[in-house]
Design a protein around this motif. Structure first.
Motif, PDB file in Angstrom:
ATOM      1  N   ILE A  34       0.866  -1.134   0.001  1.00 29.16           N
ATOM      2  CA  ILE A  34       0.061  -0.022   0.027  1.00 29.16           C
ATOM      3  C   ILE A  34       1.028   1.260  -0.076  1.00 29.16           C
ATOM      4  O   ILE A  34       1.884   1.308   0.710  1.00 29.16           O
ATOM      5  N   GLY A  35       0.600   2.253  -0.998  1.00 32.01           N
ATOM      6  CA  GLY A  35       1.436   3.441  -0.944  1.00 32.01           C
ATOM      7  C   GLY A  35       0.624   4.717  -0.644  1.00 32.01           C
ATOM      8  O   GLY A  35      -0.360   4.737  -1.170  1.00 32.01           O
ATOM      9  N   LEU A  36       1.103   5.268   0.364  1.00 31.42           N
ATOM     10  CA  LEU A  36       0.125   6.629   0.773  1.00 31.42           C
ATOM     11  C   LEU A  36       0.872   7.642  -0.026  1.00 31.42           C
ATOM     12  O   LEU A  36       2.027   7.888  -0.131  1.00 31.42           O
ATOM     13  N   VAL A  37      -0.085   8.195  -0.583  1.00 28.57           N
ATOM     14  CA  VAL A  37       0.106   9.327  -1.311  1.00 28.57           C
ATOM     15  C   VAL A  37      -0.513  10.663  -1.441  1.00 28.57           C
ATOM     16  O   VAL A  37      -1.812  10.445  -0.924  1.00 28.57           O
ATOM     17  N   ARG A  38      -0.167  11.699  -1.669  1.00 29.91           N
ATOM     18  CA  ARG A  38      -1.000  13.050  -1.480  1.00 29.91           C
ATOM     19  C   ARG A  38      -1.787  12.944  -2.881  1.00 29.91           C
ATOM     20  O   ARG A  38      -3.083  13.399  -2.960  1.00 29.91           O
ATOM     21  N   ARG A  54      -3.555   4.912  -1.340  1.00 30.79           N
ATOM     22  CA  ARG A  54      -4.342   5.232  -0.570  1.00 30.79           C
ATOM     23  C   ARG A  54      -4.050   6.951  -0.468  1.00 30.79           C
ATOM     24  O   ARG A  54      -2.865   7.295  -0.118  1.00 30.79           O
ATOM     25  N   THR A  55      -4.999   7.811  -0.514  1.00 32.53           N
ATOM     26  CA  THR A  55      -4.620   9.078  -0.457  1.00 32.53           C
ATOM     27  C   THR A  55      -4.791   9.870   0.872  1.00 32.53           C
ATOM     28  O   THR A  55      -5.641   9.279   1.734  1.00 32.53           O
ATOM     29  N   ALA A  56      -3.696  10.261   1.236  1.00 30.39           N
ATOM     30  CA  ALA A  56      -3.230  10.981   2.895  1.00 30.39           C
ATOM     31  C   ALA A  56      -2.259  12.035   2.702  1.00 30.39           C
ATOM     32  O   ALA A  56      -1.361  11.781   1.995  1.00 30.39           O
ATOM     33  N   ASN A  57      -2.593  12.980   3.748  1.00 31.41           N
ATOM     34  CA  ASN A  57      -1.450  14.057   3.943  1.00 31.41           C
ATOM     35  C   ASN A  57      -1.052  13.851   5.263  1.00 31.41           C
ATOM     36  O   ASN A  57      -1.936  13.741   6.289  1.00 31.41           O
ATOM     37  N   TYR A  58       0.149  14.171   5.516  1.00 36.17           N
ATOM     38  CA  TYR A  58       0.572  14.081   6.933  1.00 36.17           C
ATOM     39  C   TYR A  58      -0.079  15.110   7.824  1.00 36.17           C
ATOM     40  O   TYR A  58      -0.390  14.847   9.066  1.00 36.17           O
TER      41      TYR A  58
END
Length: 290
Positions: A34-38, A54-58
């Motif tokens: 799974i890659g978390l990306v903006r 999966r879209t996510a921002n810190y």
């Protein structure tokens, strides 16, 4: 790792994140990655290879929590936003805890607990947050990337000089790909990694004078190392467009490198990846070929 474990990599479209995923794909089914990306559009190549995006921002704790749901192992690649890192990292740590993650790996800095570098402070605070969270964790204390220097090879050849404040300090850097391979090895390992701390650095050290000599040898152009006082080096970095905060940190890091703050001879990195780290000369050759 077991056949069913799912691994999430934060900052998956970053320079390190992409390399980590490329390494993981060699030994882990892509359906488990799974890659978390903006921005998912910027990671189409990863999706095409079967990596779940999966879209996510810190900065968005709710999005990070949702993105890590059902994940077994998490690689927290440190944020590039200096001054904001501790809060941002805290969101990932909290989400990993909520997900019941079996392992949280964090890319810290070499000798974080004793390093005199100003950059180390946010890493120390992040490590403290991880310990306090109770999430099983492993610390990947990365040394300097050789690319921190070779990114300016063309300018060094053009101007005939490498500038810095590192004096005769020894720098045990390695290629970014070496650190990526180490992270992948830890995440894919069948052995328990919880509680381990890896001090990761290149097998051989060099001074910036050595680096200048190598550029000269390969380019056929005379390149020398010019050692500057920290304040002058900072001013030079500002003059070429670096923001104040970055110029100050780079100059300060270089000055501390003069006292071997970037030196390590433990060879834990090559032991972990199973082969010697990339020689500085090879990284210079790659940079000159661009």
């Amino acid at each position: 790792m077991t056949i069913s474990e799912r691994i999430a990599v934060t900052g998956a479209t970053g320079q390190l994140g992409r390399l980590v995923i490329a390494e993981l794909i060699k030994s882990v089914p892509t359906a488990h990655l799974i890659g978390l990306v903006r921005d998912a559009a910027a990671a189409k190549d990863l999706a095409d290879r079967g990596v779940e995006l999966r879209t996510a921002n810190y900065e968005d704790p709710a999005a990070v929590k949702a993105a890590l749901a059902g994940v077994d192992k998490v690689l927290l690649i440190s944020s590039s936003e200096i001054g904001q890192r501790v809060r941002q990292h805290g969101h990932v740590i909290d989400a990993a805890k909520a997900a019941g993650a079996k392992l949280l790996a964090y890319t810290s800095i070499l000798h974080a607990d004793t390093s005199p570098l100003a950059l180390a402070e946010e890493h120390r605070k992040t490590e403290a947050l991880i310990r306090a969270s109770g999430v099983p964790s492993v610390l990947l204390r990365n040394g300097w990337y050789t690319e921190n220097y070779t990114g300016n090879v063309a300018a060094a050849v053009q101007h005939g000089a490498v500038l810095g404040s590192a004096g005769k300090g020894r720098i045990s850097s390695a290629a970014r790909a070496d650190y990526a391979a180490a992270a992948a090895a830890v995440l894919a390992s069948c052995e328990s990694q919880a509680g381990k701390v890896y001090e990761l650095a290149g097998d051989t050290a060099f001074t910036l004078a050595d680096y200048a000599v190598e550029i000269s040898r390969q380019s056929g152009k005379t390149v020398v190392y010019k050692d500057l006082p920290e304040a002058d080096y900072k001013a030079t970095l500002r003059s070429i467009g670096l923001p104040e905060a970055f110029a100050e940190l780079y100059a300060e890091s270089d000055a501390k490198a003069a006292k071997d703050a970037l030196y390590d001879d433990s060879r834990q990195l090559s032991a972990l990846i199973g082969h010697p780290t990339t020689p500085m000369a090879q990284s210079v050759a790659v940079a000159l070929a661009r």
